[in-house]
Design an enzyme around this catalytic site. Structure first.
Site, PDB file in Angstrom:
ATOM      1  N   ASN A 159     -10.615  -2.611  -5.887  1.00  0.00           N
ATOM      2  CA  ASN A 159      -9.779  -1.736  -6.722  1.00  0.00           C
ATOM      3  C   ASN A 159     -10.269  -1.680  -8.177  1.00  0.00           C
ATOM      4  OD1 ASN A 159      -6.595  -2.759  -5.200  1.00  0.00           O
ATOM      5  ND2 ASN A 159      -7.988  -1.103  -4.621  1.00  0.00           N
TER       6      ASN A 159
ATOM      7  N   ASP B 245       0.824  -1.211   0.000  1.00  0.00           N
ATOM      8  CA  ASP B 245       0.000   0.000   0.000  1.00  0.00           C
ATOM      9  C   ASP B 245       0.861   1.265   0.000  1.00  0.00           C
ATOM     10  OD1 ASP B 245      -2.338   1.497   0.068  1.00  0.00           O
ATOM     11  OD2 ASP B 245      -2.457   1.490   2.253  1.00  0.00           O
TER      12      ASP B 245
ATOM     13  N   ASN C 140       1.315   3.429  -2.910  1.00  0.00           N
ATOM     14  CA  ASN C 140       1.858   3.890  -4.202  1.00  0.00           C
ATOM     15  C   ASN C 140       1.325   5.272  -4.574  1.00  0.00           C
ATOM     16  OD1 ASN C 140       3.027   1.390  -4.410  1.00  0.00           O
ATOM     17  ND2 ASN C 140       1.601   0.597  -5.937  1.00  0.00           N
TER      18      ASN C 140
ATOM     19  N   ARG D  65       0.045   7.683  -2.610  1.00  0.00           N
ATOM     20  CA  ARG D  65       0.565   8.775  -1.763  1.00  0.00           C
ATOM     21  C   ARG D  65       2.034   9.048  -2.051  1.00  0.00           C
ATOM     22  NH1 ARG D  65      -1.029   6.081   3.479  1.00  0.00           N
ATOM     23  NH2 ARG D  65      -1.481   4.408   2.010  1.00  0.00           N
ATOM     24  N   TRP D  66       2.781   7.988  -2.361  1.00  0.00           N
ATOM     25  CA  TRP D  66       4.198   8.173  -2.718  1.00  0.00           C
ATOM     26  C   TRP D  66       4.300   9.091  -3.941  1.00  0.00           C
ATOM     27  CZ3 TRP D  66       7.118   7.311  -7.065  1.00  0.00           C
ATOM     28  CH2 TRP D  66       8.512   7.277  -6.914  1.00  0.00           C
TER      29      TRP D  66
END
Ligand code: FPP
Length: 233
Positions: free
Chosen positions: A68, A20, A22, A24-25
């Protein structure tokens, strides 16, 4: 439970990872979410290699949940493109390393060409004996439990803890010993609910693309200190 192992835990046989963070990165870097997923895939490939070198025999990765699948079309297309790329490029490499690839989830919900690439990947790596890589795609644990219950009833005639365990998508693997979730959230999000009854949980604040091999080793060291009692004293 399946694969029960009493007392001091050392190297886990089965590690599951919720990849989990990706999105926000990417956001923190002013990049589109798709760039985060690509960075996630670029991290995932060497991480999996590293995990097997540590003596782990089964690795299960949560790549795409059933939920998703209702993400915006553009993001979903980007994820599908990564899956195509991964299954196309990595099958041969997994085969060389003796890693058996198995996809869990509902592949009938995926584009047909991806389902075919998956089938090819599974067939070509089927005789791998060094380890097993499960990738959860279009996967939901509650859905898996319902499917498994129907399967157990049809084939074994009754639902018991054993027949249900065997009918799960991960049926030929021990239950996960260690489940890691990156990205700061502390929930299971419909992942391996049946299988993780006695799994040790480890949460990392790092977003998945920033989760390094040494972060995994830290999780392993933490796991090695735990005393697993499986409800006993
Ligand atoms: C969750 O992060 C991650 C995903 C939904 C996709 C995971 C995919 C990969 C790591 C790469 C592709 C995988 C394969 C098997 C080729 P998020 O988007 O929910 O992040 P956020 O919570 O920060 O928004």
């Amino acid at each position: 439970m399946k694969g029960e192992q009493n007392g001091e835990a050392r190297i886990p046989r089965h590690v599951a990872i919720i990849m989990d963070g990706n999105g926000r990165w990417a956001k923190r870097r002013f990049l589109p979410r798709g760039a985060g997923h690509r960075a996630g895939m670029n991290r995932m490939i060497p991480l999996v290699e590293h995990i097997f070198t540590r003596g782990v025999k089964f690795v299960t990765l949560y790549a795409l949940s059933t939920e998703n699948l209702s993400r915006p079309k553009e993001e979903l297309e980007g994820l599908f493109a990564l899956l195509r790329e991964y299954f196309f490029d990595c099958t041969e490499k997994l085969k060389r390393k003796g890693i058996r690839l198995k996809i869990i989830g509902e592949r009938n919900l995926l584009p047909e060409d991806i389902a075919l690439l998956i089938e090819r990947g599974e067939t070509e790596t089927a005789s791998g004996e060094s380890g097993t890589l499960f990738i959860a795609v279009a996967y939901g644990s509650r859905q898996e439990i319902v499917r498994a219950a129907n399967k157990a009833l049809a084939s074994a005639g009754e639902i018991t803890a054993e027949t249900l365990s065997e009918a799960m998508d991960t049926g030929d693997a021990p239950d996960p010993d260690l489940l890691i979730r990156t990205g700061k959230e502390t929930r299971l999000s419909n992942f391996l609910l049946w299988q993780s009854a006695y799994t040790e949980l480890y949460f990392s604040d790092k977003m998945f693309p920033a989760f390094e091999n040494k972060d995994f080793d830290r999780a392993l060291a933490d796991y090695a200190k735990r005393n697993r009692r499986f409800g006993k004293v």
